[in-house]
Design a protein around this motif. Structure first.
Motif, PDB file in Angstrom:
ATOM      1  N   VAL A 132       0.831  -1.241  -0.004  1.00 61.09           N
ATOM      2  CA  VAL A 132       0.032  -0.037  -0.096  1.00 61.09           C
ATOM      3  C   VAL A 132       0.978   1.115   0.097  1.00 61.09           C
ATOM      4  N   LEU A 133       0.595   2.092  -1.030  1.00 61.32           N
ATOM      5  CA  LEU A 133       1.381   3.506  -1.094  1.00 61.32           C
ATOM      6  C   LEU A 133       0.551   4.718  -0.557  1.00 61.32           C
ATOM      7  N   SER A 134       0.888   5.356   0.557  1.00 63.87           N
ATOM      8  CA  SER A 134       0.105   6.335   0.980  1.00 63.87           C
ATOM      9  C   SER A 134       0.833   7.482   0.811  1.00 63.87           C
ATOM     10  N   ILE A 135       0.174   8.274  -0.051  1.00 61.82           N
ATOM     11  CA  ILE A 135       0.827   9.594  -0.312  1.00 61.82           C
ATOM     12  C   ILE A 135       0.296  10.844   0.528  1.00 61.82           C
ATOM     13  N   HIS A 136       0.866  11.352   1.352  1.00 60.23           N
ATOM     14  CA  HIS A 136       0.321  12.360   2.269  1.00 60.23           C
ATOM     15  C   HIS A 136       0.406  13.598   1.659  1.00 60.23           C
ATOM     16  N   ASP A 137       1.384  13.723   0.875  1.00 68.66           N
ATOM     17  CA  ASP A 137       1.438  15.056   0.070  1.00 68.66           C
ATOM     18  C   ASP A 137       2.506  14.895  -1.235  1.00 68.66           C
ATOM     19  N   ALA A 138       1.918  15.130  -2.345  1.00 67.29           N
ATOM     20  CA  ALA A 138       2.931  15.430  -3.665  1.00 67.29           C
ATOM     21  C   ALA A 138       2.365  16.576  -4.212  1.00 67.29           C
ATOM     22  N   ASP A 139       3.711  17.640  -4.299  1.00 64.48           N
ATOM     23  CA  ASP A 139       3.145  18.887  -4.645  1.00 64.48           C
ATOM     24  C   ASP A 139       4.429  19.407  -5.719  1.00 64.48           C
ATOM     25  N   ILE A 140       3.699  19.916  -6.781  1.00 63.30           N
ATOM     26  CA  ILE A 140       4.792  20.496  -7.834  1.00 63.30           C
ATOM     27  C   ILE A 140       4.319  21.837  -8.013  1.00 63.30           C
ATOM     28  N   ALA A 141       5.283  22.862  -8.274  1.00 67.90           N
ATOM     29  CA  ALA A 141       4.992  24.157  -8.507  1.00 67.90           C
ATOM     30  C   ALA A 141       5.945  24.608  -9.463  1.00 67.90           C
ATOM     31  N   PHE A 142       5.274  25.250 -10.434  1.00 70.48           N
ATOM     32  CA  PHE A 142       6.072  25.793 -11.699  1.00 70.48           C
ATOM     33  C   PHE A 142       5.335  27.193 -12.018  1.00 70.48           C
ATOM     34  N   ARG A 143       6.270  27.851 -12.052  1.00 73.12           N
ATOM     35  CA  ARG A 143       5.767  29.357 -12.400  1.00 73.12           C
ATOM     36  C   ARG A 143       4.415  29.688 -11.335  1.00 73.12           C
ATOM     37  N   ASN A 144       3.502  30.087 -11.870  1.00 75.03           N
ATOM     38  CA  ASN A 144       2.301  30.380 -11.031  1.00 75.03           C
ATOM     39  C   ASN A 144       1.186  29.057 -11.217  1.00 75.03           C
ATOM     40  N   ARG A 146       0.379  25.164 -10.092  1.00 71.91           N
ATOM     41  CA  ARG A 146       0.601  24.205  -8.909  1.00 71.91           C
ATOM     42  C   ARG A 146      -0.393  22.948  -8.971  1.00 71.91           C
ATOM     43  N   LEU A 147       0.396  21.814  -8.824  1.00 68.24           N
ATOM     44  CA  LEU A 147      -0.496  20.503  -8.666  1.00 68.24           C
ATOM     45  C   LEU A 147      -0.302  19.707  -7.428  1.00 68.24           C
ATOM     46  N   ASP A 148      -1.404  19.362  -6.984  1.00 67.54           N
ATOM     47  CA  ASP A 148      -1.335  18.692  -5.490  1.00 67.54           C
ATOM     48  C   ASP A 148      -2.159  17.378  -5.583  1.00 67.54           C
ATOM     49  N   VAL A 149      -1.340  16.250  -5.058  1.00 71.67           N
ATOM     50  CA  VAL A 149      -2.005  14.970  -5.036  1.00 71.67           C
ATOM     51  C   VAL A 149      -1.790  14.443  -3.588  1.00 71.67           C
ATOM     52  N   ILE A 168      -4.085  24.250 -10.369  1.00 72.33           N
ATOM     53  CA  ILE A 168      -4.361  25.807 -10.571  1.00 72.33           C
ATOM     54  C   ILE A 168      -3.366  26.290 -11.721  1.00 72.33           C
ATOM     55  N   ASP A 169      -3.606  26.976 -12.497  1.00 72.91           N
ATOM     56  CA  ASP A 169      -2.602  27.708 -13.259  1.00 72.91           C
ATOM     57  C   ASP A 169      -3.124  29.307 -13.556  1.00 72.91           C
ATOM     58  N   ASP A 170      -2.727  30.021 -12.532  1.00 71.95           N
ATOM     59  CA  ASP A 170      -2.815  31.406 -12.803  1.00 71.95           C
ATOM     60  C   ASP A 170      -2.072  32.224 -13.755  1.00 71.95           C
TER      61      ASP A 170
END
Length: 474
Positions: A132-144, A146-149, A168-170
């Motif tokens: 079992v894989l538990s992802i508490h946080d996976a976050d990638i930020a590029f310019r404005n 952001r991707l959260d999983v 989101i892509d501001d």
């Protein structure tokens, strides 16, 4: 820096032995027996490897990769990164915070990044016993952007996913990577959002994917004009169903609303079963064609101007014999034209076209369509069918049943794309009334400059031929 090594026997509180005394340390067990030359050494199953690294800190590590992909070189720098890593018998626990400066990264020949910064944050736990894989946080930020999983994935038997994601892509910063240089120059502002879940078995069937998405306040400029596209707003929803062929999927656009220069587009649609779609949509649009022409590639069509208003309500299935099968309860497709003009170089020049077309995307009824071209004035009434061949590539001809009236019909000008025909009858016909059927064959119609094969069945015609001696009534 700040590295801590936890010994699997003494525990995390044991102090590391000075280097000079390591050979006599009681914390390190000697191997059983002698190791012969060439003998492979493995870790005993009774004493599995356990490793715990806390407070790892990296700075200014340059990485260069050659030949990935297609003999391209990738260069980036880990400017600063902190990590915690724990590997024990039944689990893997990782936390990572990092910032990467991308000197040069080529994903393909068109999509290249230079001097960009990418932020990465990972916090996950993998239970090796339960898979079992538990992802508490996976976050990638590029310019404005952001991707959260977050969530979990169970890899036993049929597999099971329970994930949620949000992006989101501001100011359309990430989206600009996929635009041409001209598109980047003219895209002024905008905001994209995406959120959803992935749930259910995934090995032998598609997990249930739900996704809400949209765009708001999208602004795009067109050269040498005012804003063409302002305040584009889209709200949509996607649900995959659990069939790999997407036969249980649904795509819904609740709102598509765009404010154009001297016009607008409002639409909504729902598509069910993406394998054999059922469609419902409503469309209301008012367009100034001269601004549309600056946005679209219209091939050889030149000098397009005028206003077109479109109303349509559709319910049915695409892909029928005529291209589209429209439910009888659907409202008719209506196109109202006002002062439309265009030029097909070497073929036809329309100075003014006004009137109304009513029907579907396959067949239209022509209501008093008035056309002025040079000295010719024409009014058309009738019906045209088979237009879906222009979209779906069917071999059936476009058929027309038309009535034409003209106070003045300049025959050689109207048929200048057929020089032999124009030269064979170089006269203007006045007071022309003609009732005819026509078939236009689309085979070989690769460009708009091609003159297709056309058959005419003239049922009746009356008119006066100007310029003959003596004057002749036909």
């Amino acid at each position: 820096r700040n590295q801590k090594i936890s010994d699997p026997i003494s525990g995390p509180e044991s102090k590391p032995t000075p280097p000079a005394d390591r050979s006599s340390s009681k914390d390190i067990k000697p191997a059983q027996g002698r190791v012969q030359e060439g003998q492979k050494v493995t870790t005993s199953r009774q004493d599995p490897l356990e490793l715990s690294l806390d407070g790892l800190h990296f700075e200014n590590i340059a990485v260069v990769l050659d030949g990935i992909p297609d003999n391209l070189q990738q260069r980036f720098t880990i400017t600063e990164s902190d990590a915690t890593f724990k590997y024990v018998k039944d689990s893997l626990d990782v936390q990572l915070e990092g910032q990467f400066e991308i000197d040069h990264l080529s994903l393909d020949r068109r999509l290249q990044l230079e001097e960009e910064v990418l932020g990465l944050s990972l916090d996950f736990f993998f239970d090796r016993g339960d898979h079992v894989l538990s992802i508490h946080d996976a976050d990638i930020a590029f310019r404005n952007a952001r991707l959260d999983v977050e969530g979990s994935m169970d890899f036993k038997q049929q597999g099971n996913a329970d994930l949620s994601f949000k992006a989101i892509d501001d100011q359309m910063q990430f989206t600009r990577l996929f635009l041409s240089s001209e598109g980047i120059d003219h895209l002024q502002d905008g905001h994209l959002h995406l959120s959803g879940t992935v749930e259910g078995p995934f090995r032998e069937q598609l997990p249930q994917i739900t996704c809400a998405f949209g765009a708001r306040d999208l602004h795009m400029e067109i050269p040498n004009s005012d804003h063409f596209l302002r305040e584009l707003n889209i709200n949509g929803y996607f649900e995959s169903g659990n069939q790999m062929d997407l036969s249980k999927a649904t795509l819904r656009l609740d709102t598509v609303h765009a404010v154009l220069h001297e016009g607008y587009i409002r639409a909504s649609t729902t598509i069910s079963n993406l394998r054999a779609p059922d469609m419902v949509y409503d469309l209301d649009a008012s367009l100034r064609l001269e601004y549309l022409a600056k946005f679209l590639d219209l091939g050889s069509l030149d000098s397009l101007s005028g206003r077109v208003e479109i109303r349509d309500s559709y319910m049915g299935k695409p892909g029928g014999p005529a291209g589209l099968e429209k439910d009888r309860s659907s409202e008719p497709f209506t196109v109202a034209m006002e002062e439309v003009s265009f030029v097909l170089p070497g073929i036809l020049a329309i100075d003014d076209m006004s009137g109304r077309l009513v029907g579907s995307l396959d067949s239209l009824r022509v209501d008093s369509l008035r056309i002025r071209s040079g000295e010719s004035d024409i009014t058309l009434d009738g019906a045209v069918s088979g237009l879906s061949g222009l979209l779906f590539g069917t071999t059936e001809p476009i058929k027309g049943d038309m009535r034409l009236q003209s106070g003045s019909f300049d025959f050689p000008r109207m048929f200048k794309s057929l020089p032999k025909t124009a030269a064979g009858f170089p006269y203007t016909i006045s007071e022309l009334n003609i009732d005819f059927a026509t078939e236009i064959f689309l085979s070989g119609l690769d460009t708009i400059q091609y003159v297709p094969e056309m058959h005419y069945d003239i049922r009746s015609a009356t008119g006066v031929i100007e310029g003959l001696l003596p004057p002749t009534t036909l």
